[in-house]
Scaffold this motif. Structure first.
Motif, PDB file in Angstrom:
ATOM      1  N   PRO A 307      48.106  48.959  31.945  1.00 51.90           N
ATOM      2  CA  PRO A 307      47.324  49.253  32.731  1.00 51.90           C
ATOM      3  C   PRO A 307      45.793  50.286  32.192  1.00 51.90           C
ATOM      4  O   PRO A 307      44.937  50.074  33.071  1.00 51.90           O
ATOM      5  N   TRP A 308      45.897  50.828  31.145  1.00 50.20           N
ATOM      6  CA  TRP A 308      44.686  51.654  30.600  1.00 50.20           C
ATOM      7  C   TRP A 308      43.515  50.433  30.334  1.00 50.20           C
ATOM      8  O   TRP A 308      42.480  50.713  30.528  1.00 50.20           O
ATOM      9  N   LEU A 309      44.185  49.244  29.819  1.00 47.21           N
ATOM     10  CA  LEU A 309      42.907  48.072  29.601  1.00 47.21           C
ATOM     11  C   LEU A 309      42.444  47.666  30.928  1.00 47.21           C
ATOM     12  O   LEU A 309      41.184  47.559  30.897  1.00 47.21           O
ATOM     13  N   PHE A 329      28.999  46.762  26.644  1.00 43.10           N
ATOM     14  CA  PHE A 329      30.147  47.655  26.458  1.00 43.10           C
ATOM     15  C   PHE A 329      31.529  47.025  26.815  1.00 43.10           C
ATOM     16  O   PHE A 329      32.335  47.107  26.141  1.00 43.10           O
ATOM     17  N   LEU A 330      31.593  46.383  28.023  1.00 45.20           N
ATOM     18  CA  LEU A 330      32.424  45.560  28.330  1.00 45.20           C
ATOM     19  C   LEU A 330      33.132  44.506  27.028  1.00 45.20           C
ATOM     20  O   LEU A 330      34.204  44.332  26.789  1.00 45.20           O
ATOM     21  N   ALA A 331      32.217  43.816  26.921  1.00 47.28           N
ATOM     22  CA  ALA A 331      32.334  42.535  25.635  1.00 47.28           C
ATOM     23  C   ALA A 331      32.810  43.542  24.370  1.00 47.28           C
ATOM     24  O   ALA A 331      33.792  42.925  23.800  1.00 47.28           O
ATOM     25  N   ALA A 332      31.902  44.513  24.025  1.00 48.59           N
ATOM     26  CA  ALA A 332      32.266  45.087  22.773  1.00 48.59           C
ATOM     27  C   ALA A 332      33.675  45.886  22.393  1.00 48.59           C
ATOM     28  O   ALA A 332      34.480  45.403  21.693  1.00 48.59           O
ATOM     29  N   PHE A 333      33.783  46.431  23.695  1.00 48.63           N
ATOM     30  CA  PHE A 333      35.410  47.261  23.632  1.00 48.63           C
ATOM     31  C   PHE A 333      36.478  46.386  23.708  1.00 48.63           C
ATOM     32  O   PHE A 333      37.800  46.343  23.357  1.00 48.63           O
ATOM     33  N   CYS A 334      36.196  45.094  24.511  1.00 43.33           N
ATOM     34  CA  CYS A 334      37.318  44.020  24.597  1.00 43.33           C
ATOM     35  C   CYS A 334      37.600  43.496  23.450  1.00 43.33           C
ATOM     36  O   CYS A 334      38.750  43.379  22.871  1.00 43.33           O
ATOM     37  N   LEU A 335      36.392  43.218  22.699  1.00 42.37           N
ATOM     38  CA  LEU A 335      36.851  42.764  21.179  1.00 42.37           C
ATOM     39  C   LEU A 335      37.383  43.708  20.238  1.00 42.37           C
ATOM     40  O   LEU A 335      38.199  43.463  19.531  1.00 42.37           O
ATOM     41  N   TYR A 336      37.097  45.046  20.579  1.00 45.39           N
ATOM     42  CA  TYR A 336      37.737  46.260  19.821  1.00 45.39           C
ATOM     43  C   TYR A 336      39.281  46.439  19.964  1.00 45.39           C
ATOM     44  O   TYR A 336      39.784  46.357  19.040  1.00 45.39           O
ATOM     45  N   ALA A 364      45.535  36.760  27.252  1.00 44.50           N
ATOM     46  CA  ALA A 364      46.277  37.517  28.254  1.00 44.50           C
ATOM     47  C   ALA A 364      45.259  38.870  28.537  1.00 44.50           C
ATOM     48  O   ALA A 364      45.353  39.331  29.681  1.00 44.50           O
ATOM     49  N   SER A 365      44.642  39.149  27.217  1.00 40.66           N
ATOM     50  CA  SER A 365      43.767  40.354  27.613  1.00 40.66           C
ATOM     51  C   SER A 365      42.602  39.784  28.480  1.00 40.66           C
ATOM     52  O   SER A 365      42.123  40.522  29.321  1.00 40.66           O
ATOM     53  N   PHE A 366      42.129  38.638  28.312  1.00 41.55           N
ATOM     54  CA  PHE A 366      41.011  37.907  29.143  1.00 41.55           C
ATOM     55  C   PHE A 366      41.391  38.220  30.425  1.00 41.55           C
ATOM     56  O   PHE A 366      40.733  38.362  31.521  1.00 41.55           O
ATOM     57  N   VAL A 367      42.674  37.781  30.786  1.00 42.09           N
ATOM     58  CA  VAL A 367      43.117  37.464  32.271  1.00 42.09           C
ATOM     59  C   VAL A 367      43.347  39.054  32.652  1.00 42.09           C
ATOM     60  O   VAL A 367      42.958  39.103  33.871  1.00 42.09           O
ATOM     61  N   ILE A 368      43.696  39.936  32.057  1.00 44.86           N
ATOM     62  CA  ILE A 368      43.809  41.338  32.545  1.00 44.86           C
ATOM     63  C   ILE A 368      42.343  41.800  32.792  1.00 44.86           C
ATOM     64  O   ILE A 368      42.211  42.569  33.806  1.00 44.86           O
ATOM     65  N   ALA A 373      36.983  42.788  36.373  1.00 48.69           N
ATOM     66  CA  ALA A 373      35.617  43.089  36.227  1.00 48.69           C
ATOM     67  C   ALA A 373      34.799  42.398  37.071  1.00 48.69           C
ATOM     68  O   ALA A 373      33.932  43.031  37.917  1.00 48.69           O
ATOM     69  N   LEU A 374      34.877  41.112  37.189  1.00 49.24           N
ATOM     70  CA  LEU A 374      34.149  40.275  38.091  1.00 49.24           C
ATOM     71  C   LEU A 374      34.052  40.526  39.558  1.00 49.24           C
ATOM     72  O   LEU A 374      33.418  40.647  40.283  1.00 49.24           O
ATOM     73  N   ALA A 375      35.459  40.827  40.184  1.00 55.45           N
ATOM     74  CA  ALA A 375      35.870  41.302  41.297  1.00 55.45           C
ATOM     75  C   ALA A 375      35.254  42.693  41.761  1.00 55.45           C
ATOM     76  O   ALA A 375      34.744  42.817  42.841  1.00 55.45           O
TER      77      ALA A 375
END
Length: 607
Positions: A307-309, A329-336, A364-368, A373-375
């Protein structure tokens, strides 16, 4: 008596949860033992026993802090008092006199007026040439329904528009109210981020106080433009990433422990049947299996309950809906989060820990994150999509513009939005207009050329007398000592990441890099300004706090060193406050003598 507040001292390491005895209890116990032994020695006729007192540790600050936080209730009360004090300071510096000046300043001429048409029309309308004079005179309704070409997404302007709706667009306070409130909230948020990273409410209060008194943050909270809003949502998303880190690691540990308890190899369990402590997997094993059996699973579980992700993805999407730079920041912290997952799997003994994090948890993280984010980003354009008057709104409906082939199913409004976005991106990357206050990103770390939002010379008046010329200026310059300390601190934790790695350093560096490094790709662009750097200022302040923590030592440090370290930090904080007091008039537009304004021009580029 056990001391329960070590983790809250000014220099306690983040995550420290070992309890140690207080100063008084060991001294008493030692004295009693020495007395008993001395009496025994005297009775035995042995006069050679000499008592050696235990060296004193900590400082006067630690003694005072222990008294203030002796119980959990006192600790909570002290923390709330500290947070309340720094919040009050931030509110006073951002809200008092917010309606001054009574005219639109700098890029307020775009964003305030765009915000008003956005909340009334659903899209940005056009204005006559004398629109600023009309605003100053209290008439905000001279706009037309013709579409205006704008190059930033709507969400930040909707935030500004909320203040206009609440307090009345004819009121200068309303123009800046939402931005100022968000600026105060950013100070509060930084307190919680620092508290979680460093485990110290004292350091958290110092960090939040630095943001509260920094001129860059003050000006970006008192002028209705987008970058202060962007900074808040970036920091909020980073805080959600911190919360996800704890949740993510806890889930992995629990799931892998359950596997080892039931399905894992027998050699991984002790005689009592309980799993032994996990053995970290060698780094190279992610490329090939080791020649001996491992105690962990080959890949480990996929975590879907994040939920926090999800909250972080939504928040970074809101940041991107203010300015597109939020996408970094979305890209960097997703990679983090993938890196955090990989290192935790390795620590738990997962054989193919890196490929498991990238190829198993990564999708799975990509799907989450990405669909949500796009929506959210598309939803921020709902007013533009729901009407037909916006710029480029009906582009795809014109002959020859609609997509064909595989993408022909995409709704025409979304095709028009895509076209709008492509054109706006071309505008940003090709922007070549010269400006007297433009500043290359290479200059930002050194505070070479801050942006003057306004300055007006006038004759002496009752509030500015005894001089030939007075000036009323608003310059978005950081407190120089805070900014330069932040630059040095970023270098410090970058070096320490190799010498004494800590996960907290990585978190701060990711936030700083996401805000700064992308600008290296646009060095040829002319219209770039230092006030863009506000987005990563909180991460620079966090880096300074880690330097403070290193200087102060720990409560177990020798008393002389600990006292010197705490005093040095206190002296630096006082210097920060004095410099902020000096610069405050040029952050808030006070009428001051020209000679006073010159006192704030420490470098040639500050004029």
């Amino acid at each position: 008596m056990a001391r329960v507040t070590d983790a809250t001292n000014v220099s306690s390491a983040a995550g420290r949860d070992d309890d140690s005895a207080g100063d008084e209890a060991p001294a008493t116990a030692t004295a009693t033992a020495v007395d008993e032994r001395s009496d025994g020695a005297a009775r035995a006729g042995d006069e050679s026993l000499v008592a050696t007192p235990a060296p004193r540790t900590g400082s006067w600050f630690d003694d005072t802090w222990r008294r203030m936080t002796a119980t959990p209730r006192l600790l909570r009360r002290t923390e709330w008092i500290m947070l309340g004090a720094v919040t009050l300071l931030a509110a006073l510096l951002r809200l008092v006199g917010l309606s001054h000046p009574g005219s639109l300043v700098f890029d307020e001429t775009f964003y305030v007026k765009d915000a008003w048409t956005l909340v009334n029309l659903g899209y940005e309308g056009t204005w006559p040439e004398n629109a600023n004079d009309s605003w100053a005179a209290g008439d905000p309704n001279t706009y037309s329904s013709d579409a205006s070409y704008v190059v930033h997404p709507p969400f930040g302007k909707l935030v500004i528009g909320l203040g206009l709706l609440l307090f009345g667009a004819e009121n200068p306070f309303a123009w800046r109210a939402s931005v100022a409130i968000i600026g105060v909230a950013a100070v509060v948020l930084l307190w919680f981020v620092a508290r979680k990273l460093l485990g110290s409410p004292v350091l958290a209060t110092i960090g939040a106080g630095m943001l509260a008194i920094d001129g860059h943050a003050i000006v970006m909270s008192r002028v209705a433009i987008l970058d202060g809003i962007l900074m808040f949502f970036v920091l909020l998303g980073a805080y959600f990433v911190l919360l996800d880190r704890d949740d993510q690691r806890g889930q992995l540990q629990g799931r892998i422990l359950a596997w080892r308890r039931t399905d894992g190899p027998p050699e991984g369990r002790g005689p009592d049947g309980l799993p032994l402590a996990p053995v970290p997997t060698p780094f190279w094993s992610t490329a090939r299996a080791p020649t001996w059996p491992t105690l962990g699973p080959d890949w480990g579980p996929v975590l879907w309950a994040r939920p926090w992700l999800l909250a972080a993805a939504v928040t970074f999407a809101l940041a991107s809906s203010v300015k597109w730079s939020g996408l970094y920041f979305l890209a960097a912290f997703c990679l983090y989060t993938i890196a955090v997952d990989a290192l935790e799997r390795r620590r738990q003994g997962v054989t193919f820990w890196l490929s498991a994090a990238v190829l198993k948890q990564g999708p799975a993280s990509f799907v989450i994150t990405i669909p949500a984010a796009l929506a959210v980003y598309i939803a921020s354009w709902s007013g533009w999509l729901a009407t037909t008057g916006g710029f480029y709104r009906t582009w795809a409906e014109e002959a020859g513009h609609a997509w064909t082939g595989l993408l022909s199913w995409v709704p025409l409004p979304l095709q028009s939005l895509w076209h709008y976005s492509v054109e706006a991106y071309r505008f940003h990357t090709g922007l070549g207009a010269d400006h007297p206050y433009q500043s290359s990103p290479l200059e930002w770390p050194f505070l070479i050329r801050p942006t003057a939002f306004s300055y007006t010379y006038s004759d002496p008046s009752p509030s500015c007398s005894g001089v030939e010329t007075c000036v009323e200026a608003i310059t978005s310059i950081s407190n120089p000592l805070i900014w330069w300390s932040g630059t040095v601190a970023i270098l410090f934790i970058a070096i320490m990441s190799f010498l004494q790695p800590r996960w907290q350093y990585g978190f701060v560096l990711v936030g700083f890099a996401a805000g700064y490094l992308p600008w290296m790709a646009y060095l040829q662009r002319q219209a770039v300004f230092h006030f863009y750097a506000i987005v990563y200022l909180p991460f620079m302040i966090l880096a300074v706090l880690f330097v403070f923590q290193t200087i102060a030592g720990t409560p177990d440090s020798p008393r002389r060193l600990r006292t010197a370290g705490v005093a040095a930090i206190g002296g630096v904080v006082v210097l920060f406050a004095l410099v902020s007091a000096l610069f405050l008039p040029v952050w808030t537009g006070m009428l001051i003598p020209d000679w006073y304004w010159s006192l704030t021009h420490w470098l040639p580029g500050w004029k």
